[in-house]
Design a protein around this motif. Sequence first.
Motif, short mmCIF file in Angstrom:
data_model
loop_
_atom_site.label_atom_id
_atom_site.label_comp_id
_atom_site.label_asym_id
_atom_site.label_seq_id
_atom_site.Cartn_x
_atom_site.Cartn_y
_atom_site.Cartn_z
N PHE A 450 0.85 -1.33 0.01
CA PHE A 450 0.04 -0.19 0.12
C PHE A 450 0.91 1.14 0.10
O PHE A 450 0.56 2.30 -0.57
CB PHE A 450 -1.01 0.19 1.18
N LEU A 451 2.01 1.11 0.74
CA LEU A 451 2.82 2.28 0.98
C LEU A 451 3.85 2.32 -0.22
O LEU A 451 5.02 2.74 0.24
CB LEU A 451 3.25 2.70 2.22
N VAL A 457 0.71 6.22 -6.38
CA VAL A 457 0.21 6.95 -7.40
C VAL A 457 -1.26 6.46 -7.84
O VAL A 457 -1.96 7.22 -8.38
CB VAL A 457 1.15 6.77 -8.67
N LYS A 458 -1.58 5.25 -7.38
CA LYS A 458 -2.94 4.73 -7.68
C LYS A 458 -3.78 4.96 -6.52
O LYS A 458 -4.80 4.44 -6.69
CB LYS A 458 -2.76 3.28 -7.78
N HIS A 459 -3.35 5.36 -5.52
CA HIS A 459 -4.41 5.90 -4.32
C HIS A 459 -5.49 6.70 -4.85
O HIS A 459 -5.22 7.63 -5.26
CB HIS A 459 -3.57 6.37 -3.14
N VAL A 472 -8.95 6.26 2.00
CA VAL A 472 -8.10 6.09 0.69
C VAL A 472 -8.66 4.67 0.14
O VAL A 472 -8.56 3.56 0.84
CB VAL A 472 -6.59 5.97 0.93
N GLU A 473 -9.15 4.83 -0.96
CA GLU A 473 -9.58 3.37 -1.97
C GLU A 473 -8.23 3.11 -2.75
O GLU A 473 -7.56 3.77 -3.40
CB GLU A 473 -10.60 3.84 -2.75
N TYR A 474 -8.05 1.72 -2.48
CA TYR A 474 -6.70 1.11 -3.37
C TYR A 474 -6.83 -0.32 -3.53
O TYR A 474 -7.22 -0.79 -2.50
CB TYR A 474 -5.49 1.57 -2.66
N ALA A 608 -2.54 16.07 2.66
CA ALA A 608 -2.83 14.60 3.05
C ALA A 608 -2.13 13.44 2.14
O ALA A 608 -1.18 12.77 2.93
CB ALA A 608 -4.23 14.28 2.78
N LYS A 609 -1.72 14.05 1.02
CA LYS A 609 -1.07 13.06 0.05
C LYS A 609 0.70 13.29 0.52
O LYS A 609 1.31 12.39 0.48
CB LYS A 609 -0.89 13.97 -1.39
N GLU A 610 1.01 14.54 0.88
CA GLU A 610 2.39 14.66 1.43
C GLU A 610 2.50 13.90 2.46
O GLU A 610 3.72 13.24 2.68
CB GLU A 610 2.47 16.31 1.95
N LEU A 611 1.72 13.95 3.49
CA LEU A 611 1.94 13.10 4.69
C LEU A 611 1.91 11.50 4.12
O LEU A 611 2.83 10.69 4.84
CB LEU A 611 0.42 13.00 5.31
N ILE A 612 1.18 11.08 3.37
CA ILE A 612 1.28 9.68 2.98
C ILE A 612 2.76 9.45 2.26
O ILE A 612 3.57 8.36 2.62
CB ILE A 612 0.20 9.25 1.95
#
Length: 647
Positions: A450-451, A457-459, A472-474, A608-612
């Motif tokens: 997932f990470l 990029v697919k999140h 988050v959908e993945y 949020a994206k940055e955090l991920i």
Amino acid sequence: MADIELLNQDTIDKIAAGEVVERPASVVKELVENAIDAKATMITIEIEKGGTSKIRVSDNGIGIPSNQVRKAFLRHSTSKLRDASELSIVKSLGFRGEALSSIAAVSKVELITKTKDDMLGTLYEIEGAIEKKIEEIGAPNGSNFIIRDLFYNTLPRQKFLKSPKAEGNLINEIVEKLALSHPEIAFQLSIDNKNKLSTIGSGKLKDTIYQLFGKNITKNLIEIDESNELFNLKGFICNSSVYKGNRSFENIFINNRFVKSKTISSAIEKGYEGYLMQHQYPFFCLMVDIDTNMVDVNVHPTKMEVRIDHQKDITNLINEIISNSLNKIDDIRDYVNDEVPEFIDDEPNVKSSYNNDVSGVTTPEKPFDSDNKNKHELISESDSTVEYESIMNSSSISEFDSTAKPELISHKGIYEPYEEKGFEIKKQEVKSEINNIKKQSNKEESQLSFLSKDAVVKHSIIGQLFSTYWLVEYDKSLYIIDQHAAHEKVMYEKIVSSIKDNTMSTQQISPPVIVTLNSLEETFLNDNIDIFNQVGYEIENFGGHEYTITGIPYGIYGVDAKTLFMDMIGDCIQASGIKDNTVILERIASMSCKAAVKGNTKLSYREAKELINELLMLDNPFHCPHGRPTIVKMTRYEIDKMFGRIQ
Ligand code: ADP
Ligand code: MG
């Protein structure tokens, strides 16, 4: 004074019996170990009234030749040892030749036994050490012991027994450990006619774990198979989804013998640091093979403690193996694991025989190592642990040939040690279930983590919930990220690494903070001023006992600088004698948690994206510094199931 007289045999036997046979569970342990030594591939145990009215242990082992049955019940009669010179090499579980005579002294024993070379078997009855009957009888190969009315002639002993249920639980626990240490033997335990535990004896530890602990634990197992010049370590640990509030999920076997090794337990627990919270203890079932010359298993007569040479090297290596294994996996908590474990056997009693709190925190246990400052609770060890230890104490090391294939026996004798038909069905069920679990986990492994960069990029970020969680959908799953926990983790790691790299910078504060120190605090500060400077503090004496703080470690915002500083000094003094900056480091790092964005703060999508993205750079992004999960996963399958779309 009375004349001195030799005690009669009956009295001698009863006194000795007290040492070996403490309670029903010790009888079970002795008889099962004898069956293991007799190379049985199936062992059935039946208990009534906590073992006080009846204990039956039957096996398909080598049996006792008819002309030796009597001898087996004599004190110090054993087939496993010839003279003292063999003591250091003996590998069977028993060798003192005391169990049968002791049991026979305090109960009514019926034994039916037959070797494969004898045409007929032997029926032997002995009550309170007095022989009642010996005759030939048709019987299958193996031994069938029935112990009735335990302690009927030693009433004081009865008074010390617990309730039948508690005695039953102790028996259950012992059989569980014996089954884990011998996956090649099929065990079956029933208490008051209810099936409590059964294993198929496939030789695979994973199958045994599945049968004893269920699907959820099996699903979350991580295999360990490591060797080095000091030891071999084999078996399974679990990811952080599985834990307990006490150490009952911890199973360590040294050279095939169950032990309570504080040293090894602590080393494994340390490997889980950052993965589990305080008072959460992991599940593991690990076999440590060490050169027998390096272990002393009989250090203490009542405790199953072991003394090991090269202890420090061994514990460091074990700690490393565990934390590396955990770092390798995507340790995302699956929400479903918080549920009661599922059992293939839908017998309600089987379920209830296990402690269902697979991931619930229950009673904290006494910490092993007093220097482990994270665990303050001092709660005495449960009675059952102590009793259990004393019961397991007398084993030595088994030499079971693990390559021996279990075979189904066809008994047409007077008793059926195992229900063959039901057993076959069960064996198949377990195999197909384990295969299912394997398939599922292979599928999961083949997916991108997932990470991972490619996955991120697919999140598809759905949005924020309760101003706290990001959804988050993945890849057919919903991932829920605790923004606060994730932030804590990112900041913690940043601070830890910059302290390590000596790149901590200072953040000026204005106006400066003024603190007043007592003489103890003052001495400490002056002695360790270098460390304080290293982490970013700028402190000067302001005259007298007053000090001004003009700079604090960079990145610690939102925390009251004065409180942080005073807390830190207090902590350091308490942990007196610190030689390095670990306490300060820990304190600053954990303070960063307070400074981290609080749960209910809105982040933008970009943030949020940055955090991920920051999370994915970390070794263990799946837990905050206190071991809480940062990410929880719900698969589409689970959600569909929740809505009844699939059964
Ligand atoms: P130990 O196990 O220390 O030898 P025990 O009193 O437990 O002493 O048993 C005495 C002997 O009886 C054993 O050495 C073994 O030869 C025989 N024996 C006991 N139980 C079994 C069994 N289930 N199958 C075959 N032989 C057994
Ligand atoms: Mg024995």
